[in-house]
Scaffold this active site. Sequence first.
Site, mmCIF file in Angstrom:
data_model
loop_
_atom_site.group_PDB
_atom_site.id
_atom_site.type_symbol
_atom_site.label_atom_id
_atom_site.label_comp_id
_atom_site.label_asym_id
_atom_site.label_seq_id
_atom_site.Cartn_x
_atom_site.Cartn_y
_atom_site.Cartn_z
ATOM 1 N N CYS B 251 45.741 67.153 -5.160
ATOM 2 C CA CYS B 251 44.853 68.304 -5.139
ATOM 3 C C CYS B 251 43.456 67.824 -4.780
ATOM 4 C CB CYS B 251 44.839 68.975 -6.503
ATOM 5 S SG CYS B 251 43.694 70.350 -6.566
ATOM 6 N N ASN B 262 49.409 65.942 2.099
ATOM 7 C CA ASN B 262 49.747 65.869 3.517
ATOM 8 C C ASN B 262 49.278 67.131 4.230
ATOM 9 O OD1 ASN B 262 51.533 64.027 2.159
ATOM 10 N ND2 ASN B 262 52.626 63.875 4.087
#
Lengths: 321, 321
Positions: B251, B262
């Site tokens: 996060c 990603n």
Amino acid sequence: MMSDLPKRVQINEEGPREGFQIEKGPISTERKVELIDALSETGISQIQTVSFVNPARVPGWADAEEVVRRFRAKPGVRYTGLWLNDKGLKRAIATGKLFIKGSISLTASEKFLGRNQQRTLAENLEAQRGMIALFKENNVPIERGSIMAAFGCNFEGDIPAKRIVDMVGQILDLGQEHDLNIKLISLADTMAWATPQGIYRVVGAVREKYPDLELSLHLHDTRGMAIANAFAGLHMGVAMYDSTVAGLGGCPFAAHAGGAGNVCTEDLVFMLHEMGIETGVDLEKLLEVARLAEDIVGHPLPGSLKTGGSLNVLRQKLQAA
Amino acid sequence: MMSDLPKRVQINEEGPREGFQIEKGPISTERKVELIDALSETGISQIQTVSFVNPARVPGWADAEEVVRRFRAKPGVRYTGLWLNDKGLKRAIATGKLFIKGSISLTASEKFLGRNQQRTLAENLEAQRGMIALFKENNVPIERGSIMAAFGCNFEGDIPAKRIVDMVGQILDLGQEHDLNIKLISLADTMAWATPQGIYRVVGAVREKYPDLELSLHLHDTRGMAIANAFAGLHMGVAMYDSTVAGLGGCPFAAHAGGAGNVCTEDLVFMLHEMGIETGVDLEKLLEVARLAEDIVGHPLPGSLKTGGSLNVLRQKLQAA
């Protein structure tokens, strides 16, 4: 593939105006001024500071005059404001501290216009004559045009590139009719319909017809495409971008679709510098301001680099080690 | 400018493996299975489900075998797992349910290798012979190579494109030496140093020397460049991308630099579809899975489209109106 990349890009920072208009707040006048003053020290040369709108409708900008009175104007920085009508323009001029420029402002979607201003495309074009007269009355120079919803509209769908090319022509015709020298057209992706392909399509069509016109892009990140759209814009030779520090202008986590902010200034500046394109901006100082913006609004803002960190700091550490 | 765009792109979904490895959790086995099963219904044809790592070091994957046992294998979908050594490979094979392929795995940064595996570049290359033997012993086909830190490294800095070209050559040589047919090279931006320009630089250099080699990209969004990097990859003809639903894998608001996930699957699929590039993925179903992923981890995830919404739903509503 990279023949049209500009050597230098002009950043128009709109974080204060876009951000404080949408934030629930309340945010104190002092902290708004703090953000503008911090942005002034980053090397950004144009900052949109406030919005002169009806305080009953946008309470976040009830203190617009006070904010303008209190920020420290740094030499070399142009401070602008937003207005939507005669009254707002007069308030902006009355501050005596803002860089005031007029614009011929069209909207590409008739349905959007109908909902927001109860006008047809033709009526809106006609209304621009009144705005031009108003600017002239107030000695406000008019050197730019702008087209909202240039890449698509939530109420009308995709916008054909031909319509944008035609509208650029209408702006230039109006300019000629009024002895104006329109040098710049701003294309706004108001409802975040642009994708890199759409940028190629629309900007490409405009450039093909008007190769000498300067273009600027106003991009929103609602669908995560803003940085890729800016990259596509660079390939089309666009050398001017509106952006907001930390991606101010809305939080993607507030679950209000369409509310996400503009392309994030520091992420954009990072990409530009990594591409060897100059901006005049001190990225490390800008990252501090992005963190300040988050502190001011009191919740996470969408920009990535303020968490991920720039590469030049890492490079310098590695060289020193 | 768009001559090299692929007509179809292969998405390798890595959300479950990347996500549950980094989330603090604990997340129940049941909910991990729920995410994998939901992904199976989106049209995605390859899903990396679990990681066979030491449970003492990665407690989030202590239940890897149980997750594999419980997900519903949908015909036509390849389910993969990650392993880092002999023991992990044997655990993956023992499930009897995963698509097992070997890889010749190099790392472009000697400093990164030294920190993580206490090896030099030469020692790591040599170690690949052992891995090839291990794959052969276990009848695991080897058709791909991969290069980590291909675009830069937090401990070494920028990586010259020439080094990546040389490493591709080393992989192909190793393959030839062992009678393998290496068809695909995956370039991983492990520490998020890539920018669109870097993609052009590195991928361009590899393509120039090895025009027939298939390439895939593994991109991280730590610095907000992932979608723009994928767009640059498309222009270089890259037709395979690893991605994670909702941007799982970290996060950006957790303040751990380098921890962002990603490239986000649904944002990527949206861009591809808007470019007219097929993926076989049902974007609307995928958006539901992205929201499910957020529900499972219990906090906002970085993807934009799950909040912003796709354009095709809007287009359909407008046509129906």
